[in-house]
Scaffold this motif. Structure first.
Motif, PDB file in Angstrom:
ATOM      1  N   ASN A   1     -11.923   2.206  -8.662  1.00  0.00           N
ATOM      2  CA  ASN A   1     -12.635   2.055  -7.390  1.00  0.00           C
ATOM      3  C   ASN A   1     -12.273   0.766  -6.663  1.00  0.00           C
ATOM      4  OD1 ASN A   1     -14.051   4.464  -7.083  1.00  0.00           O
ATOM      5  ND2 ASN A   1     -15.664   3.809  -8.482  1.00  0.00           N
ATOM      6  N   MET A   2     -11.898  -0.275  -7.399  1.00  0.00           N
ATOM      7  CA  MET A   2     -11.520  -1.509  -6.708  1.00  0.00           C
ATOM      8  C   MET A   2     -10.111  -1.434  -6.135  1.00  0.00           C
ATOM      9  SD  MET A   2     -13.650  -4.392  -8.843  1.00  0.00           S
ATOM     10  CE  MET A   2     -13.310  -5.727  -7.722  1.00  0.00           C
ATOM     11  N   ILE A   3      -9.241  -0.653  -6.740  1.00  0.00           N
ATOM     12  CA  ILE A   3      -7.943  -0.392  -6.114  1.00  0.00           C
ATOM     13  C   ILE A   3      -8.141   0.476  -4.868  1.00  0.00           C
ATOM     14  CG2 ILE A   3      -5.875   1.053  -6.383  1.00  0.00           C
ATOM     15  CD1 ILE A   3      -5.378  -1.693  -7.403  1.00  0.00           C
ATOM     16  N   LEU A   4      -9.035   1.468  -4.966  1.00  0.00           N
ATOM     17  CA  LEU A   4      -9.337   2.287  -3.791  1.00  0.00           C
ATOM     18  C   LEU A   4      -9.931   1.426  -2.682  1.00  0.00           C
ATOM     19  CD1 LEU A   4      -9.515   5.164  -2.541  1.00  0.00           C
ATOM     20  CD2 LEU A   4     -11.873   5.228  -3.380  1.00  0.00           C
ATOM     21  N   GLU A   5     -10.831   0.522  -3.025  1.00  0.00           N
ATOM     22  CA  GLU A   5     -11.433  -0.380  -2.037  1.00  0.00           C
ATOM     23  C   GLU A   5     -10.350  -1.197  -1.331  1.00  0.00           C
ATOM     24  OE1 GLU A   5     -14.717  -4.016  -1.940  1.00  0.00           O
ATOM     25  OE2 GLU A   5     -13.584  -3.589  -3.769  1.00  0.00           O
ATOM     26  N   TRP A   6      -9.426  -1.761  -2.095  1.00  0.00           N
ATOM     27  CA  TRP A   6      -8.324  -2.552  -1.520  1.00  0.00           C
ATOM     28  C   TRP A   6      -7.512  -1.699  -0.553  1.00  0.00           C
ATOM     29  CZ3 TRP A   6      -3.075  -1.493  -2.363  1.00  0.00           C
ATOM     30  CH2 TRP A   6      -2.185  -2.446  -1.846  1.00  0.00           C
ATOM     31  N   MET A   7      -7.189  -0.476  -0.957  1.00  0.00           N
ATOM     32  CA  MET A   7      -6.386   0.407  -0.113  1.00  0.00           C
ATOM     33  C   MET A   7      -7.126   0.752   1.175  1.00  0.00           C
ATOM     34  SD  MET A   7      -5.034   4.285  -0.883  1.00  0.00           S
ATOM     35  CE  MET A   7      -6.687   4.954  -0.642  1.00  0.00           C
ATOM     36  N   LEU A   8      -8.402   1.108   1.061  1.00  0.00           N
ATOM     37  CA  LEU A   8      -9.164   1.504   2.250  1.00  0.00           C
ATOM     38  C   LEU A   8      -9.312   0.347   3.231  1.00  0.00           C
ATOM     39  CD1 LEU A   8     -11.957   3.726   0.648  1.00  0.00           C
ATOM     40  CD2 LEU A   8      -9.908   4.480   1.881  1.00  0.00           C
ATOM     41  N   GLU A   9      -9.520  -0.844   2.725  1.00  0.00           N
ATOM     42  CA  GLU A   9      -9.618  -2.004   3.620  1.00  0.00           C
ATOM     43  C   GLU A   9      -8.291  -2.251   4.336  1.00  0.00           C
ATOM     44  OE1 GLU A   9     -11.075  -5.110   1.096  1.00  0.00           O
ATOM     45  OE2 GLU A   9     -13.178  -4.634   1.549  1.00  0.00           O
ATOM     46  N   LYS A  10      -7.188  -2.040   3.639  1.00  0.00           N
ATOM     47  CA  LYS A  10      -5.876  -2.168   4.271  1.00  0.00           C
ATOM     48  C   LYS A  10      -5.712  -1.170   5.421  1.00  0.00           C
ATOM     49  CE  LYS A  10      -3.434  -5.250   1.833  1.00  0.00           C
ATOM     50  NZ  LYS A  10      -2.712  -6.401   2.444  1.00  0.00           N
ATOM     51  N   LEU A  11      -6.354  -0.017   5.290  1.00  0.00           N
ATOM     52  CA  LEU A  11      -6.239   1.038   6.299  1.00  0.00           C
ATOM     53  C   LEU A  11      -7.282   0.909   7.413  1.00  0.00           C
ATOM     54  CD1 LEU A  11      -5.551   4.133   4.004  1.00  0.00           C
ATOM     55  CD2 LEU A  11      -3.901   2.753   5.286  1.00  0.00           C
TER      56      LEU A  11
ATOM     57  N   VAL B   1       0.824  -1.207   0.000  1.00  0.00           N
ATOM     58  CA  VAL B   1       0.000   0.000   0.000  1.00  0.00           C
ATOM     59  C   VAL B   1       0.860   1.259   0.000  1.00  0.00           C
ATOM     60  CG1 VAL B   1      -0.235   0.213   2.511  1.00  0.00           C
ATOM     61  CG2 VAL B   1      -2.096   0.985   1.019  1.00  0.00           C
ATOM     62  N   GLU B   2       2.081   1.161   0.551  1.00  0.00           N
ATOM     63  CA  GLU B   2       2.981   2.316   0.567  1.00  0.00           C
ATOM     64  C   GLU B   2       3.342   2.760  -0.860  1.00  0.00           C
ATOM     65  OE1 GLU B   2       3.077   0.289   4.382  1.00  0.00           O
ATOM     66  OE2 GLU B   2       3.443  -0.425   2.332  1.00  0.00           O
ATOM     67  N   LYS B   3       3.441   1.798  -1.784  1.00  0.00           N
ATOM     68  CA  LYS B   3       3.745   2.138  -3.173  1.00  0.00           C
ATOM     69  C   LYS B   3       2.583   2.903  -3.814  1.00  0.00           C
ATOM     70  CE  LYS B   3       7.047  -1.557  -4.176  1.00  0.00           C
ATOM     71  NZ  LYS B   3       7.353  -2.732  -5.050  1.00  0.00           N
ATOM     72  N   LEU B   4       1.371   2.538  -3.425  1.00  0.00           N
ATOM     73  CA  LEU B   4       0.210   3.269  -3.936  1.00  0.00           C
ATOM     74  C   LEU B   4       0.176   4.683  -3.370  1.00  0.00           C
ATOM     75  CD1 LEU B   4      -2.339   3.328  -5.631  1.00  0.00           C
ATOM     76  CD2 LEU B   4      -3.572   2.276  -3.722  1.00  0.00           C
ATOM     77  N   PHE B   5       0.507   4.847  -2.075  1.00  0.00           N
ATOM     78  CA  PHE B   5       0.587   6.197  -1.491  1.00  0.00           C
ATOM     79  C   PHE B   5       1.595   7.055  -2.263  1.00  0.00           C
ATOM     80  CE2 PHE B   5      -0.502   4.270   2.901  1.00  0.00           C
ATOM     81  CZ  PHE B   5      -1.858   4.324   2.592  1.00  0.00           C
ATOM     82  N   LYS B   6       2.723   6.481  -2.596  1.00  0.00           N
ATOM     83  CA  LYS B   6       3.741   7.228  -3.344  1.00  0.00           C
ATOM     84  C   LYS B   6       3.206   7.630  -4.711  1.00  0.00           C
ATOM     85  CE  LYS B   6       8.559   6.996  -4.899  1.00  0.00           C
ATOM     86  NZ  LYS B   6       9.795   6.146  -4.947  1.00  0.00           N
ATOM     87  N   ARG B   7       2.504   6.709  -5.377  1.00  0.00           N
ATOM     88  CA  ARG B   7       1.905   7.006  -6.686  1.00  0.00           C
ATOM     89  C   ARG B   7       0.888   8.143  -6.566  1.00  0.00           C
ATOM     90  NH1 ARG B   7       0.058   8.343 -10.972  1.00  0.00           N
ATOM     91  NH2 ARG B   7      -0.843   7.004 -12.585  1.00  0.00           N
TER      92      ARG B   7
END
Length: 302
Positions: free
Chosen positions: A75-85, A3-9
């Motif tokens: 939205n499904m990448i966002l869903e994955w990220m939010l669940e991780k958080l 998820v840190e890589k997505l935050f950087k993106r």
């Protein structure tokens, strides 16, 4: 997938140690300002193979290849990220509005997320509706509430047929001297059964019906083959709190939100080579193929 890589993106450096609507707002804003909605692969000079949906492939495409995606991918990448958080997220199928038939077309699939907090408040969350819609999440279950943000004024109301309908107030579009060049309110059109009044436009609808993953996978394949929006023309859209810029066909458009009821517009026609350069410099997308747009501005992406 980290998820840190997505935050950087996303260029996101804010807090992640707890969940809140304020943090959710900033996450969504960071997402739509860095990761574009795009349908470019549908308009490659040589037809590209239809891809099945795969979360890891989508992650790699967005994070490592620096591309965007359509509503389902985003939205499904966002869903994955939010669940991780640690967010409580539910996913539902939505449908774009068919103006001619005054209904929500089941060939116009969309994906939406609902995020519910411990206080019981639920927020409609969507980073994948092509730019014409809201950026910040909308509060659910308050049908008379007009929710204002820089990109417009919105409301979400449940109708008797079970659809929750997202509406947006029509806005004026003006040139650089703020002279009206387009008034979006359609005075002569019949009122839709889903419209509050002619001051409002219907964006999309959804029902709180759980769908199996297979339905979303089918929708993703259709988005590459015959979805009336994603296959009508090549699009690339980025937005932030006060601006939106996008390519639609051979036209490059910049919009500034003067206020929630007024948009300042600049647009110009481009050659194919200029489109490729704009995608590189403005959207961070390096295409390995030539685009083949269909037309100029076939759809309302206001």
């Amino acid at each position: 997938m980290e998820v840190e890589k997505l935050f950087k993106r996303m260029n996101y450096c804010g807090p992640i140690d707890h969940t809140s609507i304020d943090i959710l707002n900033e996450l969504c804003l960071s997402f739509v300002s860095t990761i574009p909605y795009e349908t470019l692969d549908n308009f490659a000079e040589k037809k590209r193979a239809t891809r099945p949906y795969d979360l890891k492939v989508t992650f790699n495409r967005i994070v490592n290849e620096h591309r965007g995606g359509n509503c389902l991918e985003l939205n499904m990448i966002l869903e994955w990220m939010l669940e991780k958080l640690g967010y409580n997220v539910s996913r539902y199928m939505g449908y774009g509005y068919d103006v001619e038939n005054d209904c929500f077309g089941h060939d116009r699939h969309h994906v939406i997320l609902l995020v519910t907090f411990e206080d019981g408040m639920t927020w409609l969350t969507d980073v994948g509706w092509n730019g014409a819609s809201f950026v910040l999440p909308l509060l659910m279950h308050v049908p008379t509430l007009e929710q204002s943000q820089p990109s417009g004024i919105y409301k979400v109301a449940k109708h008797d047929d079970g659809y929750y309908v997202v509406e947006k107030r029509w806005q004026n579009q003006v040139d650089e001297e703020k002279q009206i060049i387009k008034h979006n309110q359609k005075a002569n059109e019949a009122l839709s059964r889903y419209q509050t009044s002619k001051d409002w436009m219907v964006i999309y609808g959804f029902k709180l019906e759980t769908k199996p993953m297979e339905e979303f996978e089918k929708a993703f394949v259709l988005s590459q083959e015959k979805h009336p929006f994603t296959t009508s023309n090549c699009l690339a859209i980025l937005q932030d709190r006060y601006h939106r810029r996008f390519i639609n066909g051979y036209t490059y458009v910049k919009k500034k939100y003067v206020n929630s009821m007024m948009i300042q517009v600049e647009k110009r026609k481009c050659e194919n080579s200029e489109l490729i350069e704009i995608l590189r410099s403005e959207f961070g997308i390096n295409l390995g193929y030539k685009l083949q747009p269909k037309t100029d501005l076939p759809l309302n992406v206001a």
